[in-house]
Motif scaffolding. Structure first.
Motif, PDB file in Angstrom:
ATOM      1  N   GLN A 132       0.872  -1.177   0.000  1.00  0.00           N
ATOM      2  CA  GLN A 132       0.000   0.000   0.000  1.00  0.00           C
ATOM      3  C   GLN A 132       0.901   1.217   0.000  1.00  0.00           C
ATOM      4  O   GLN A 132       1.615   1.459   0.984  1.00  0.00           O
ATOM      5  N   ASN A 133       0.914   1.933  -1.104  1.00  0.00           N
ATOM      6  CA  ASN A 133       1.855   3.045  -1.233  1.00  0.00           C
ATOM      7  C   ASN A 133       1.126   4.331  -1.546  1.00  0.00           C
ATOM      8  O   ASN A 133       0.507   4.462  -2.592  1.00  0.00           O
ATOM      9  N   ASN A 134       1.211   5.282  -0.626  1.00  0.00           N
ATOM     10  CA  ASN A 134       0.692   6.623  -0.862  1.00  0.00           C
ATOM     11  C   ASN A 134       1.830   7.637  -0.878  1.00  0.00           C
ATOM     12  O   ASN A 134       1.592   8.842  -0.861  1.00  0.00           O
ATOM     13  N   GLY A 135       3.052   7.141  -0.885  1.00  0.00           N
ATOM     14  CA  GLY A 135       4.229   8.001  -0.946  1.00  0.00           C
ATOM     15  C   GLY A 135       4.982   7.774  -2.223  1.00  0.00           C
ATOM     16  O   GLY A 135       4.407   7.816  -3.304  1.00  0.00           O
ATOM     17  N   ASP A 136       6.278   7.502  -2.119  1.00  0.00           N
ATOM     18  CA  ASP A 136       7.113   7.261  -3.294  1.00  0.00           C
ATOM     19  C   ASP A 136       8.034   6.085  -3.030  1.00  0.00           C
ATOM     20  O   ASP A 136       8.584   5.951  -1.940  1.00  0.00           O
ATOM     21  N   ILE A 137       8.200   5.243  -4.049  1.00  0.00           N
ATOM     22  CA  ILE A 137       9.109   4.113  -3.965  1.00  0.00           C
ATOM     23  C   ILE A 137      10.088   4.168  -5.130  1.00  0.00           C
ATOM     24  O   ILE A 137       9.670   4.286  -6.290  1.00  0.00           O
ATOM     25  N   THR A 138      11.371   4.097  -4.823  1.00  0.00           N
ATOM     26  CA  THR A 138      12.410   3.930  -5.839  1.00  0.00           C
ATOM     27  C   THR A 138      13.219   2.702  -5.442  1.00  0.00           C
ATOM     28  O   THR A 138      13.709   2.616  -4.316  1.00  0.00           O
ATOM     29  N   ALA A 139      13.342   1.741  -6.354  1.00  0.00           N
ATOM     30  CA  ALA A 139      14.035   0.502  -6.044  1.00  0.00           C
ATOM     31  C   ALA A 139      14.564  -0.113  -7.326  1.00  0.00           C
ATOM     32  O   ALA A 139      14.247   0.344  -8.424  1.00  0.00           O
ATOM     33  N   ASN A 140      15.387  -1.139  -7.176  1.00  0.00           N
ATOM     34  CA  ASN A 140      15.862  -1.853  -8.344  1.00  0.00           C
ATOM     35  C   ASN A 140      14.761  -2.713  -8.939  1.00  0.00           C
ATOM     36  O   ASN A 140      14.514  -2.681 -10.154  1.00  0.00           O
ATOM     37  N   SER A 141      14.073  -3.483  -8.097  1.00  0.00           N
ATOM     38  CA  SER A 141      12.997  -4.336  -8.587  1.00  0.00           C
ATOM     39  C   SER A 141      11.933  -4.488  -7.518  1.00  0.00           C
ATOM     40  O   SER A 141      12.168  -4.284  -6.334  1.00  0.00           O
ATOM     41  N   LEU A 142      10.743  -4.865  -7.988  1.00  0.00           N
ATOM     42  CA  LEU A 142       9.600  -5.021  -7.094  1.00  0.00           C
ATOM     43  C   LEU A 142       8.810  -6.240  -7.545  1.00  0.00           C
ATOM     44  O   LEU A 142       8.495  -6.384  -8.714  1.00  0.00           O
ATOM     45  N   GLU A 143       8.515  -7.125  -6.603  1.00  0.00           N
ATOM     46  CA  GLU A 143       7.705  -8.308  -6.898  1.00  0.00           C
ATOM     47  C   GLU A 143       6.589  -8.378  -5.875  1.00  0.00           C
ATOM     48  O   GLU A 143       6.842  -8.347  -4.669  1.00  0.00           O
ATOM     49  N   VAL A 144       5.345  -8.478  -6.358  1.00  0.00           N
ATOM     50  CA  VAL A 144       4.178  -8.420  -5.490  1.00  0.00           C
ATOM     51  C   VAL A 144       3.392  -9.723  -5.609  1.00  0.00           C
ATOM     52  O   VAL A 144       3.117 -10.181  -6.713  1.00  0.00           O
ATOM     53  N   GLY A 145       3.032 -10.315  -4.475  1.00  0.00           N
ATOM     54  CA  GLY A 145       2.183 -11.492  -4.467  1.00  0.00           C
ATOM     55  C   GLY A 145       2.908 -12.809  -4.570  1.00  0.00           C
ATOM     56  O   GLY A 145       2.278 -13.855  -4.671  1.00  0.00           O
ATOM     57  N   LYS A 146       4.225 -12.817  -4.542  1.00  0.00           N
ATOM     58  CA  LYS A 146       4.985 -14.058  -4.689  1.00  0.00           C
ATOM     59  C   LYS A 146       4.711 -15.018  -3.537  1.00  0.00           C
ATOM     60  O   LYS A 146       4.734 -14.638  -2.391  1.00  0.00           O
ATOM     61  N   ASP A 147       4.423 -16.277  -3.895  1.00  0.00           N
ATOM     62  CA  ASP A 147       4.238 -17.348  -2.922  1.00  0.00           C
ATOM     63  C   ASP A 147       3.107 -17.083  -1.936  1.00  0.00           C
ATOM     64  O   ASP A 147       3.089 -17.628  -0.841  1.00  0.00           O
ATOM     65  N   SER A 148       2.151 -16.256  -2.318  1.00  0.00           N
ATOM     66  CA  SER A 148       1.037 -15.980  -1.416  1.00  0.00           C
ATOM     67  C   SER A 148      -0.113 -16.945  -1.691  1.00  0.00           C
ATOM     68  O   SER A 148      -0.305 -17.419  -2.807  1.00  0.00           O
ATOM     69  N   THR A 149      -0.897 -17.249  -0.661  1.00  0.00           N
ATOM     70  CA  THR A 149      -2.055 -18.118  -0.838  1.00  0.00           C
ATOM     71  C   THR A 149      -3.064 -17.462  -1.767  1.00  0.00           C
ATOM     72  O   THR A 149      -3.664 -18.102  -2.624  1.00  0.00           O
ATOM     73  N   PHE A 150      -3.247 -16.168  -1.589  1.00  0.00           N
ATOM     74  CA  PHE A 150      -4.052 -15.380  -2.499  1.00  0.00           C
ATOM     75  C   PHE A 150      -3.157 -14.321  -3.124  1.00  0.00           C
ATOM     76  O   PHE A 150      -2.210 -13.860  -2.508  1.00  0.00           O
ATOM     77  N   ALA A 151      -3.484 -13.962  -4.337  1.00  0.00           N
ATOM     78  CA  ALA A 151      -2.645 -13.000  -5.036  1.00  0.00           C
ATOM     79  C   ALA A 151      -2.555 -11.691  -4.259  1.00  0.00           C
ATOM     80  O   ALA A 151      -3.520 -11.243  -3.654  1.00  0.00           O
ATOM     81  N   GLY A 152      -1.399 -11.095  -4.283  1.00  0.00           N
ATOM     82  CA  GLY A 152      -1.182  -9.855  -3.552  1.00  0.00           C
ATOM     83  C   GLY A 152      -1.756  -8.654  -4.268  1.00  0.00           C
ATOM     84  O   GLY A 152      -2.174  -8.713  -5.425  1.00  0.00           O
ATOM     85  N   ASN A 153      -1.771  -7.547  -3.582  1.00  0.00           N
ATOM     86  CA  ASN A 153      -2.303  -6.307  -4.135  1.00  0.00           C
ATOM     87  C   ASN A 153      -1.276  -5.194  -4.028  1.00  0.00           C
ATOM     88  O   ASN A 153      -0.591  -5.062  -3.023  1.00  0.00           O
ATOM     89  N   TYR A 154      -1.200  -4.419  -5.079  1.00  0.00           N
ATOM     90  CA  TYR A 154      -0.313  -3.252  -5.105  1.00  0.00           C
ATOM     91  C   TYR A 154      -1.216  -2.048  -5.319  1.00  0.00           C
ATOM     92  O   TYR A 154      -1.776  -1.872  -6.403  1.00  0.00           O
ATOM     93  N   ILE A 155      -1.413  -1.254  -4.287  1.00  0.00           N
ATOM     94  CA  ILE A 155      -2.390  -0.167  -4.336  1.00  0.00           C
ATOM     95  C   ILE A 155      -1.682   1.150  -4.058  1.00  0.00           C
ATOM     96  O   ILE A 155      -1.171   1.372  -2.974  1.00  0.00           O
ATOM     97  N   LEU A 156      -1.655   2.002  -5.049  1.00  0.00           N
ATOM     98  CA  LEU A 156      -0.967   3.279  -4.911  1.00  0.00           C
ATOM     99  C   LEU A 156      -1.882   4.374  -5.429  1.00  0.00           C
ATOM    100  O   LEU A 156      -2.340   4.331  -6.561  1.00  0.00           O
ATOM    101  N   ASN A 157      -2.140   5.352  -4.602  1.00  0.00           N
ATOM    102  CA  ASN A 157      -3.161   6.332  -4.954  1.00  0.00           C
ATOM    103  C   ASN A 157      -2.579   7.677  -5.405  1.00  0.00           C
ATOM    104  O   ASN A 157      -2.940   8.174  -6.461  1.00  0.00           O
ATOM    105  N   THR A 158      -1.705   8.243  -4.643  1.00  0.00           N
ATOM    106  CA  THR A 158      -1.156   9.564  -4.975  1.00  0.00           C
ATOM    107  C   THR A 158       0.352   9.473  -5.054  1.00  0.00           C
ATOM    108  O   THR A 158       1.066  10.400  -4.710  1.00  0.00           O
ATOM    109  N   SER A 159       0.838   8.322  -5.482  1.00  0.00           N
ATOM    110  CA  SER A 159       2.248   8.009  -5.339  1.00  0.00           C
ATOM    111  C   SER A 159       2.948   7.927  -6.679  1.00  0.00           C
ATOM    112  O   SER A 159       2.363   8.052  -7.739  1.00  0.00           O
TER     113      SER A 159
END
Length: 220
Positions: A132-159
């Motif tokens: 859940q990102n309402n700020g700023d993210i800078t990174a080399n790579s991003l992986e969301v939902g890996k190995d989760s029972t249910f798929a993950g969520n990437y929610i960014l509103n003003t970011s």
């Protein structure tokens, strides 16, 4: 430093590990309890942060401390933490205020929450079930939902997010996404999550590729 059960650790000083682990969460004595670490002020941490034995952990970055070193409810917008090691386990990382820089770190956690006005910076490889990102993210790579029972969520509103590569298994909402010299993989075919929308206001691919499976992109 080891945190067990429902314990809380407030840190404003230095934790310099000699054995590789600076902070260890361990639930071997208390199942389902959430251990909390508040990292504040001029904290300096050298060493890995690890949650063992399915321990549930919460790390809060960017609160102010009182004269006794305890967390207050006031945010510290001048907070800065430079972290050069790795983080893993069932950890919820809350970036409440200021700037946290991960330098070539590998971050593999349960949840990442970045509040408005705060920043995650650096060159980390970040893996999380939910973001859940309402700020700023800078990174080399991003992986969301890996190995989760249910798929993950990437929610960014003003970011905004700037990455070299990203892989998303689940729904994705972003205000501004930039991929430099890498790939954006959008998969929404995991556990009852079919044709999940990817909502992006501003998508920039610089020498990068977009790969989709069972997903719809809506350009807002």
């Amino acid at each position: 430093y080891s945190v067990a059960g429902s314990g809380t650790f407030n840190n404003t000083g230095k934790i310099l590990a000699k054995d590789g682990n600076a902070i260890v969460f361990d639930c071997s004595t208390s199942k389902n309890a959430i251990s909390v670490v508040n990292i504040m002020g001029s904290s300096e941490i050298k060493g890995n942060i690890t949650a063992l034995n399915d321990a549930l952990a919460e790390i809060n970055l960017g609160y102010t401390a009182d004269v006794n070193g305890n967390k207050t409810s006031t945010l510290d917008n001048a907070f800065k933490l430079n972290y050069n090691n790795d983080m893993s386990g069932k950890i919820t990382l809350n970036n409440k205020a200021g700037e946290t820089t991960f330098n070539k770190s590998t971050i593999e956690i349960q949840n990442l929450n970045v509040d408005a006005g705060s920043k995650i910076l650096g060159t980390a490889d970040i893996t999380a079930v939910n973001i859940q990102n309402n700020g700023d993210i800078t990174a080399n790579s991003l992986e969301v939902g890996k190995d989760s029972t249910f798929a993950g969520n990437y929610i960014l509103n003003t970011s905004s997010t700037t990455l070299n590569s990203a892989a998303v298994l689940g729904s994705f909402t972003e205000n501004k996404l930039t991929i430099n010299n890498g790939n954006f993989y959008a998969y929404a075919n995991h556990v009852n999550l079919i044709n999940s929308p990817f909502l992006i206001s501003d998508l920039t691919l610089n020498n990068a590729y977009l790969t989709m499976m069972n997903s719809n992109i809506n350009n807002m």
